[in-house]
Design a protein around this motif. Structure first.
Motif, PDB file in Angstrom:
ATOM      1  N   ARG A  64      -0.981  -7.198   3.738  1.00 20.62           N
ATOM      2  CA  ARG A  64      -1.689  -8.440   3.341  1.00 20.62           C
ATOM      3  C   ARG A  64      -2.100  -9.329   4.958  1.00 20.62           C
ATOM      4  O   ARG A  64      -3.163  -9.707   4.792  1.00 20.62           O
ATOM      5  N   ASN A  65      -1.380  -9.176   5.734  1.00 17.60           N
ATOM      6  CA  ASN A  65      -1.740  -9.765   7.076  1.00 17.60           C
ATOM      7  C   ASN A  65      -2.714  -9.077   7.731  1.00 17.60           C
ATOM      8  O   ASN A  65      -3.596  -9.548   8.265  1.00 17.60           O
ATOM      9  N   GLN A  66      -2.836  -7.505   7.588  1.00 16.92           N
ATOM     10  CA  GLN A  66      -3.743  -6.816   8.048  1.00 16.92           C
ATOM     11  C   GLN A  66      -5.051  -7.239   7.280  1.00 16.92           C
ATOM     12  O   GLN A  66      -6.075  -7.262   8.166  1.00 16.92           O
ATOM     13  N   LEU A  70      -8.565  -8.535   9.167  1.00 15.83           N
ATOM     14  CA  LEU A  70      -9.604  -8.061   9.046  1.00 15.83           C
ATOM     15  C   LEU A  70     -10.864  -8.986   8.909  1.00 15.83           C
ATOM     16  O   LEU A  70     -11.863  -8.720   9.556  1.00 15.83           O
ATOM     17  N   TYR A  71     -10.645  -9.958   8.342  1.00 20.36           N
ATOM     18  CA  TYR A  71     -11.820 -10.850   7.850  1.00 20.36           C
ATOM     19  C   TYR A  71     -11.842 -11.934   8.820  1.00 20.36           C
ATOM     20  O   TYR A  71     -12.717 -12.957   8.935  1.00 20.36           O
ATOM     21  N   MET A  80      -7.893  -0.001   8.864  1.00 15.54           N
ATOM     22  CA  MET A  80      -8.785  -1.520   9.041  1.00 15.54           C
ATOM     23  C   MET A  80      -9.993  -1.180   9.974  1.00 15.54           C
ATOM     24  O   MET A  80     -10.918  -1.851   9.894  1.00 15.54           O
ATOM     25  N   GLN A  81      -9.544  -0.667  11.257  1.00 20.91           N
ATOM     26  CA  GLN A  81     -10.760  -0.571  12.040  1.00 20.91           C
ATOM     27  C   GLN A  81     -11.785   0.584  11.424  1.00 20.91           C
ATOM     28  O   GLN A  81     -13.113  -0.096  11.768  1.00 20.91           O
ATOM     29  N   ALA A  82     -11.576   1.370  10.514  1.00 19.32           N
ATOM     30  CA  ALA A  82     -12.683   2.071   9.919  1.00 19.32           C
ATOM     31  C   ALA A  82     -13.283   1.415   8.832  1.00 19.32           C
ATOM     32  O   ALA A  82     -14.342   1.388   8.612  1.00 19.32           O
ATOM     33  N   LEU A  83     -12.480   0.450   8.296  1.00 19.45           N
ATOM     34  CA  LEU A  83     -13.121  -0.518   7.227  1.00 19.45           C
ATOM     35  C   LEU A  83     -14.004  -1.507   7.533  1.00 19.45           C
ATOM     36  O   LEU A  83     -14.829  -2.202   6.964  1.00 19.45           O
ATOM     37  N   ALA A  84     -13.751  -2.102   9.039  1.00 21.35           N
ATOM     38  CA  ALA A  84     -14.238  -3.191   9.260  1.00 21.35           C
ATOM     39  C   ALA A  84     -15.584  -3.236   9.471  1.00 21.35           C
ATOM     40  O   ALA A  84     -16.298  -4.520   9.020  1.00 21.35           O
ATOM     41  N   PRO A  85     -16.330  -2.284   9.630  1.00 19.81           N
ATOM     42  CA  PRO A  85     -17.992  -2.351  10.122  1.00 19.81           C
ATOM     43  C   PRO A  85     -18.445  -2.395   8.563  1.00 19.81           C
ATOM     44  O   PRO A  85     -19.840  -2.919   8.404  1.00 19.81           O
ATOM     45  N   HIS A  86     -17.807  -2.104   7.323  1.00 21.45           N
ATOM     46  CA  HIS A  86     -18.388  -2.185   6.126  1.00 21.45           C
ATOM     47  C   HIS A  86     -17.915  -3.488   5.101  1.00 21.45           C
ATOM     48  O   HIS A  86     -18.511  -3.481   4.344  1.00 21.45           O
ATOM     49  N   VAL A  87     -17.064  -4.322   5.747  1.00 20.16           N
ATOM     50  CA  VAL A  87     -16.780  -5.421   4.938  1.00 20.16           C
ATOM     51  C   VAL A  87     -17.868  -6.239   4.634  1.00 20.16           C
ATOM     52  O   VAL A  87     -18.364  -6.729   3.583  1.00 20.16           O
ATOM     53  N   GLN A  88     -18.686  -6.501   5.549  1.00 17.75           N
ATOM     54  CA  GLN A  88     -20.134  -7.474   5.536  1.00 17.75           C
ATOM     55  C   GLN A  88     -21.240  -6.752   4.956  1.00 17.75           C
ATOM     56  O   GLN A  88     -22.005  -7.030   4.139  1.00 17.75           O
ATOM     57  N   ALA A  89     -21.253  -5.429   5.709  1.00 15.78           N
ATOM     58  CA  ALA A  89     -22.436  -4.566   5.249  1.00 15.78           C
ATOM     59  C   ALA A  89     -22.637  -4.441   3.669  1.00 15.78           C
ATOM     60  O   ALA A  89     -23.420  -4.318   2.933  1.00 15.78           O
ATOM     61  N   PHE A  90     -21.212  -4.317   2.802  1.00 11.82           N
ATOM     62  CA  PHE A  90     -21.374  -4.182   1.525  1.00 11.82           C
ATOM     63  C   PHE A  90     -20.727  -5.129   0.625  1.00 11.82           C
ATOM     64  O   PHE A  90     -20.746  -5.080  -0.479  1.00 11.82           O
TER      65      PHE A  90
END
Length: 287
Positions: A64-66, A70-71, A80-90
């Protein structure tokens, strides 16, 4: 190993049907969905592999803290490093990632479900919300596509529950609603002791028809404008629906074995659905 490679290995090692759908995506969307899937696997593994409940709960708090970090633009874990570029993009909502963790925590809180409404709530957290996140990554443009994605996620999770009755029983878990066990006069002890019967078959036929209706509802809800973009979900639907039919043909002998499709058959179903654009599957299941 890069964060993307870590997630790719996590997806490939799982042997999941989801992996076959990822193969056909453009690189950016493939990296995004693979990272999302790896996140789901990581938090699911906490419950499946950590045998001390207090430790599992602490690990879920850590995840949960991760998500919170991330946000806030901070990441530690390679997923989370792999997910980071896609949070805003999608446009991936934080509360939906947290809802996935809520679903894993439900497995720590209970091992039985009284009604279908109770089980459906669990299924939403375990898979329905993942469907919503996935639809965004695949390229959702229509609001109605959320209804499709949510119902398809529920169908996938119920298919998994039907397939895994025996495996779950060996862990002391019974996901089939108690009200429906009572209706078909199947005792929990019979499931825990792997006792197949005609009553059990009737119970499983009922669950299978519920899953079939969820597949039908999902296909009816998918707008034509988003069908091409949502082909990865349709690939998974083709594979999961074929698995559901295979289990039914085997008369639901799931208490002592785990029925699955061969990798070549999964790949064939995925390729055939991709080439057809999913039109045939939507017509077939949406009737």
């Amino acid at each position: 190993m890069s964060p993307d490679e870590y997630c790719q290995n996590k997806a490939a090692q799982s042997g999941s049907s989801f992996y076959y759908a990822f193969l056909f995506l453009p690189p950016e969307r493939r990296r995004a969905i693979t990272a999302l899937y790896a996140f789901c696997r990581e938090v699911d593994d906490v419950v499946d592999e950590v045998h001390e409940e207090s430790v599992a709960r602490m690990k879920l708090v850590w995840w949960r803290n991760q998500v919170a970090e991330l946000y806030q633009g901070r990441t530690q874990h390679p997923v989370m490093q792999a997910l980071a570029p896609h949070v805003q993009a999608f446009g991936l909502p934080q509360e939906q990632l947290l809802a996935v963790i809520d679903g894993m925590e439900m497995d720590l809180d209970q091992a039985r479900y009284e009604s279908w409404e109770d089980l459906k709530r669990y299924c939403w957290h375990a898979a329905g919300v993942v469907g919503l996140l996935s639809a965004r990554i695949f390229g959702q443009t229509q609001e109605q596509t959320s209804d499709y994605a949510e119902k398809l996620g529920l169908a996938f999770q119920l298919t998994n529950i039907i397939r895994d009755v025996g495996d779950d029983a060996r862990r002391g878990r019974i996901y089939l609603p108690q009200q429906e066990l009572d209706r078909f006069e199947v005792r929990t002890s019979e499931i825990l002791n792997h006792q197949h019967s005609e009553r059990f078959e009737a119970l499983m036929a009922f669950q299978t028809e519920r899953a079939q209706e969820l597949y039908r509802d999902a296909m009816r809800a998918l707008p034509a404008a988003d069908r091409r973009a949502q082909r990865p979900g349709l690939l998974m639907a083709a594979i999961y629906h074929a698995l559901l039919n295979e289990i039914a043909r085997d008369r639901w002998h799931v208490l002592e074995q785990r029925i699955s499709l061969t990798p070549i058959r999964k790949l064939w179903l995925a390729w055939k659905t991709w080439v057809s654009g999913g039109r045939g599957l939507q017509r077939k299941l949406g009737r």
